[in-house]
Design a protein around this motif. Structure first.
Motif, PDB file in Angstrom:
ATOM      1  N   GLU A   1      -1.247  -7.297   5.609  1.00 33.24           N
ATOM      2  CA  GLU A   1      -1.013  -7.096   7.040  1.00 33.24           C
ATOM      3  C   GLU A   1      -2.164  -7.651   7.877  1.00 33.24           C
ATOM      4  O   GLU A   1      -1.969  -8.240   8.936  1.00 33.24           O
ATOM      5  CB  GLU A   1      -0.854  -5.593   7.323  1.00 33.24           C
ATOM      6  N   LEU A   2      -3.385  -7.491   7.367  1.00 31.75           N
ATOM      7  CA  LEU A   2      -4.543  -7.937   8.143  1.00 31.75           C
ATOM      8  C   LEU A   2      -4.602  -9.466   8.245  1.00 31.75           C
ATOM      9  O   LEU A   2      -5.257 -10.006   9.133  1.00 31.75           O
ATOM     10  CB  LEU A   2      -5.832  -7.379   7.544  1.00 31.75           C
TER      11      LEU A   2
ATOM     12  N   THR B   1      -5.918  -5.844   2.313  1.00 31.99           N
ATOM     13  CA  THR B   1      -5.560  -4.433   2.345  1.00 31.99           C
ATOM     14  C   THR B   1      -5.600  -3.818   0.950  1.00 31.99           C
ATOM     15  O   THR B   1      -5.390  -2.629   0.806  1.00 31.99           O
ATOM     16  CB  THR B   1      -4.162  -4.217   2.948  1.00 31.99           C
TER      17      THR B   1
ATOM     18  N   HIS C   1     -10.679   2.040  19.870  1.00 34.64           N
ATOM     19  CA  HIS C   1     -10.553   1.561  18.489  1.00 34.64           C
ATOM     20  C   HIS C   1     -11.782   1.884  17.657  1.00 34.64           C
ATOM     21  O   HIS C   1     -11.700   2.059  16.442  1.00 34.64           O
ATOM     22  CB  HIS C   1     -10.318   0.049  18.495  1.00 34.64           C
TER      23      HIS C   1
ATOM     24  N   ASP D   1      -7.792  -6.358  13.433  1.00 34.89           N
ATOM     25  CA  ASP D   1      -6.460  -5.973  13.904  1.00 34.89           C
ATOM     26  C   ASP D   1      -6.442  -5.751  15.408  1.00 34.89           C
ATOM     27  O   ASP D   1      -5.395  -5.456  15.970  1.00 34.89           O
ATOM     28  CB  ASP D   1      -5.979  -4.724  13.157  1.00 34.89           C
TER      29      ASP D   1
ATOM     30  N   ARG E   1      -4.358   5.601  13.939  1.00 30.44           N
ATOM     31  CA  ARG E   1      -3.980   4.315  14.514  1.00 30.44           C
ATOM     32  C   ARG E   1      -2.942   4.494  15.614  1.00 30.44           C
ATOM     33  O   ARG E   1      -2.967   3.788  16.626  1.00 30.44           O
ATOM     34  CB  ARG E   1      -3.447   3.400  13.411  1.00 30.44           C
TER      35      ARG E   1
ATOM     36  N   ILE F   1      -0.095   6.662   4.677  1.00 24.26           N
ATOM     37  CA  ILE F   1      -1.000   6.139   3.644  1.00 24.26           C
ATOM     38  C   ILE F   1      -2.193   5.412   4.272  1.00 24.26           C
ATOM     39  O   ILE F   1      -3.321   5.522   3.805  1.00 24.26           O
ATOM     40  CB  ILE F   1      -0.242   5.224   2.651  1.00 24.26           C
ATOM     41  N   GLN F   2      -1.949   4.684   5.381  1.00 27.96           N
ATOM     42  CA  GLN F   2      -3.036   3.928   6.008  1.00 27.96           C
ATOM     43  C   GLN F   2      -4.113   4.861   6.559  1.00 27.96           C
ATOM     44  O   GLN F   2      -5.285   4.532   6.566  1.00 27.96           O
ATOM     45  CB  GLN F   2      -2.499   3.043   7.141  1.00 27.96           C
TER      46      GLN F   2
ATOM     47  N   MET G   1      -9.787  -9.766   8.446  1.00 26.43           N
ATOM     48  CA  MET G   1     -11.080  -9.077   8.323  1.00 26.43           C
ATOM     49  C   MET G   1     -11.337  -8.591   6.891  1.00 26.43           C
ATOM     50  O   MET G   1     -12.468  -8.456   6.456  1.00 26.43           O
ATOM     51  CB  MET G   1     -11.149  -7.892   9.283  1.00 26.43           C
TER      52      MET G   1
ATOM     53  N   ALA H   1       0.819  -1.228   0.000  1.00 23.20           N
ATOM     54  CA  ALA H   1       0.000   0.000   0.000  1.00 23.20           C
ATOM     55  C   ALA H   1       0.841   1.262   0.000  1.00 23.20           C
ATOM     56  O   ALA H   1       0.364   2.339  -0.341  1.00 23.20           O
ATOM     57  CB  ALA H   1      -0.941   0.002   1.204  1.00 23.20           C
TER      58      ALA H   1
ATOM     59  N   TYR I   1      -2.764 -11.125  11.385  1.00 25.53           N
ATOM     60  CA  TYR I   1      -3.559 -11.322  12.606  1.00 25.53           C
ATOM     61  C   TYR I   1      -4.276 -12.674  12.567  1.00 25.53           C
ATOM     62  O   TYR I   1      -4.454 -13.322  13.594  1.00 25.53           O
ATOM     63  CB  TYR I   1      -4.573 -10.187  12.786  1.00 25.53           C
TER      64      TYR I   1
ATOM     65  N   GLN J   1      -7.206   2.603   7.239  1.00 22.74           N
ATOM     66  CA  GLN J   1      -7.353   1.338   6.534  1.00 22.74           C
ATOM     67  C   GLN J   1      -7.885   0.212   7.409  1.00 22.74           C
ATOM     68  O   GLN J   1      -8.713  -0.579   6.985  1.00 22.74           O
ATOM     69  CB  GLN J   1      -5.989   0.948   5.987  1.00 22.74           C
ATOM     70  N   THR J   2      -7.401   0.126   8.659  1.00 23.43           N
ATOM     71  CA  THR J   2      -7.868  -0.953   9.516  1.00 23.43           C
ATOM     72  C   THR J   2      -8.931  -0.468  10.494  1.00 23.43           C
ATOM     73  O   THR J   2      -9.359  -1.195  11.357  1.00 23.43           O
ATOM     74  CB  THR J   2      -6.705  -1.577  10.315  1.00 23.43           C
TER      75      THR J   2
END
Lengths: 261, 320
Positions: free
Chosen positions: A38-39, A123, B244, A181, B234, B269-270, A120, A15, A42, B250-251
């Motif tokens: 990355e996700l 990315t 959270h 995450d 984050r 970027i996230q 989940m 990304a 987990y 992104q997450t």
């Protein structure tokens, strides 16, 4: 009896790189480096923890993607997964979420499973629907978007934090789980783990191994069409001021001018 | 005119704003028929009728609350069979996306998620999406079956458009898998009195530069002066300074408000992936080189501990 856990992982374009579309409006994967989503780290972590808490368990990591996607498997194997399965076929190019769920469901069935663990969302696509689709195809419970998960006596329990409420969920195995995450920091592969991963078995399957016809997947089998993809015009440079004691007031004036106040 | 099913997101009968936005979009492609399920389903009818629902199909079986996702898929499938709609629209919540995807699979249809706009096209509804951290805008359509599309909050204005809103009972036969995942308990999120993050017209966020949970009151005060939701990067969430559920990125949650104010956020970027489609972007950061300044309509290079309180006071003064 052994608990068979299959972790589905995805090899995604980094990304932090510049991601582009190819001419056929699929993601240009040659243009940017890839890595294990990355996700999904987990998911690997939770699968390993579930396995460590079981009497006897085996963790298989499964990915669908081009040759380079083996890197994602290696990462998961170096974290501690027992073996890998790589589904690779030229006809998979351009497969959408519905098609991906078909390939994963067939591969999971062929591998044999009690529990499927996924991240989940990827990315790159970030749809977050593949775990639910795999559960629908397998006809087993979905226990998804968990920030906490545990498995005991053939029952999976977990916590799902939604927009308006937090829910405790419970289902009997076999089941499909996805984790967020928030489920727990993923471990770093140790040097020993990295060396051991090189010796772990990775099977390679193609569509014929899974009994899937080429037209069921790929661009031809896709249920959606991307009609156009346009790079978003760069934002025109805004006004930047240095605070000399009046920065807050200047910003308030800007907000008032834009009718936010 | 062709009918379009709209899945209703509600809490005990109170319709959430993204559903009302969907009714506006639904009218562009057909006549909206709303499907409201679970406790309080019938209570949604007045709000739905006021915003354009010609019909409201309801079922309040306990299964919708007691088991995860699948009973709702069964109900939507029954509604599709009863109505034969031109499309099915679902709010883009995490659950909404799961419902939509499973429905599409059962219907032999395609699914598009996270649309930010929708228009009628010759071959069916065309959805606009924002992808790769909002660096691309795509237009897509479902090419097989009944289009199932999820739409992000803030993708359309809520418009009043009174319609009949006649309430009809939806007859649902639950599938074998409907009771597979039991919801053993549910705890409602404690209300902060602020708008929900993904629905808010204005979002005020804090990041690493806020430097501690105790300092987040600065961000909250600014948010309250504007009637905004509070977001966090984050870094701030991982440090334990903010929950959270408020994470933007992104997450975390993806937001697209009219105004986004980033305080002490560098703009990795996230994070940008979660806020880059905001209409107006403002940042306060003491690092003039922070990438967030590449995105802003207005940026202040300065100490947020000086700038934010002054901004809050000035807003209050201007509002009188």
């Amino acid at each position: 009896m052994s608990l068979r856990i299959v972790v589905t992982v995805k090899y995604v374009p980094d990304a932090t790189g510049d991601r582009h579309f190819a001419e056929d409006l699929t993601v240009d994967r040659d243009d940017v480096d890839g890595l294990l989503s990355e996700l999904d780290e987990y998911a690997v972590e939770q699968a390993l923890q579930i396995a460590e808490n079981a009497d006897d368990a085996e963790v298989t990591v499964l990915t669908v993607g081009p040759e380079d996607a083996k890197d994602a498997l290696r990462k998961a194997l170096s974290m501690g997964a027992d073996k890998g399965i790589h589904v690779e076929d030229d006809d998979l190019h351009g497969t959408d979420a519905i098609g991906t769920s078909l390939v994963l469901a067939k591969a999971v069935e062929k591998a044999g499973y009690d529990l499927v663990v996924s991240g989940m969302a990827s990315t790159d696509g970030t749809m977050g629907v593949v775990p639910a689709l795999v559960a629908e195809r397998l006809g087993v419970p979905q226990v998804t978007l968990l920030s906490e998960v545990s498995v005991e006596d053939g029952v999976v329990t977990g916590r799902r934090d939604g927009d308006t409420a937090s829910e405790q969920l419970q289902a009997s195995l076999p089941a499909v789980v996805s984790v967020t995450d928030q489920s727990g920091e993923a471990r770093y592969p140790s040097f020993k783990g990295i060396m051991a991963a090189k010796k772990k078995p990775v099977e390679s399957w193609d569509l014929s191994d899974l009994g899937i016809e080429a037209e069921e997947v790929g661009l031809e089998g896709a249920y959606t069409v991307v009609e156009s993809a346009a790079e978003r015009p760069a934002r025109t440079a805004g006004t930047i001021v240095k605070d000399e004691g009046e920065g807050g007031k200047q910003l308030a004036a800007f907000l008032a001018e834009r009718k936010f106040i | 005119m062709a009918e379009v099913l709209v899945y209703v997101d509600h809490v005990d009968g109170a319709v959430r704003k993204p559903t009302l936005e969907l009714l506006t979009l639904a009218r562009r492609v057909g006549e909206p028929v709303a499907v409201a399920l679970g406790n309080g389903a019938g209570d949604t009818a007045a709000a739905l009728a006021e915003h354009g629902a010609a019909r409201v199909l309801t079922d309040d079986a306990a299964e919708y609350g007691d088991y995860l996702v699948v009973p709702k898929v069964d109900a939507l499938q029954a509604a599709v069979a009863a109505v034969s709609p031109a499309a099915v629209l679902v709010p883009s919540s995490t659950e909404g996306k799961e419902i939509a995807a499973r429905l599409a699979l059962r219907l032999g249809s395609g699914v598009i998620t996270d649309a930010v706009d929708l228009e009628a096209g010759e071959a069916g509804p065309v959805a606009t999406q924002s992808v790769f951290a909002a660096s691309y805008t795509t237009k897509s359509r479902v090419s097989k079956g009944t289009p199932v599309i999820t739409v992000k909050p803030n993708s359309a204005a809520v418009e009043a458009a009174p319609a009949a809103g006649s309430v009809e009972a939806l007859s649902v036969t639950f599938s074998d898998g409907a009771t597979g995942t039991k919801v053993t308990s549910r705890t409602a999120r404690e209300s902060t009195g602020r708008p929900e993050l993904t629905e808010a017209a204005i979002v005020v966020s804090g990041g690493r530069g806020v430097n501690g949970a105790e300092n987040f009151s600065l961000i909250e005060n600014l948010a309250d002066s504007l009637g905004a939701a509070v977001g966090a990067s984050r870094a701030a969430v991982d440090a334990g300074w903010y929950p959270h559920s408020n994470q933007v990125g992104q997450t975390g949650k993806s937001v697209s408000p009219q105004l986004y104010i980033a305080n002490g956020i560098s703009g990795a970027i996230q994070h940008r992936a979660g806020m880059q489609t905001s209409k107006t972007i403002v940042a306060v950061n003491k690092d003039a080189e922070a990438p967030i300044f590449d995105l802003v309509d207005y940026g202040v290079v300065g100490d947020l501990f000086e700038v934010v309180p002054q901004l809050t006071e000035e807003i209050k003064a201007r509002k009188g």
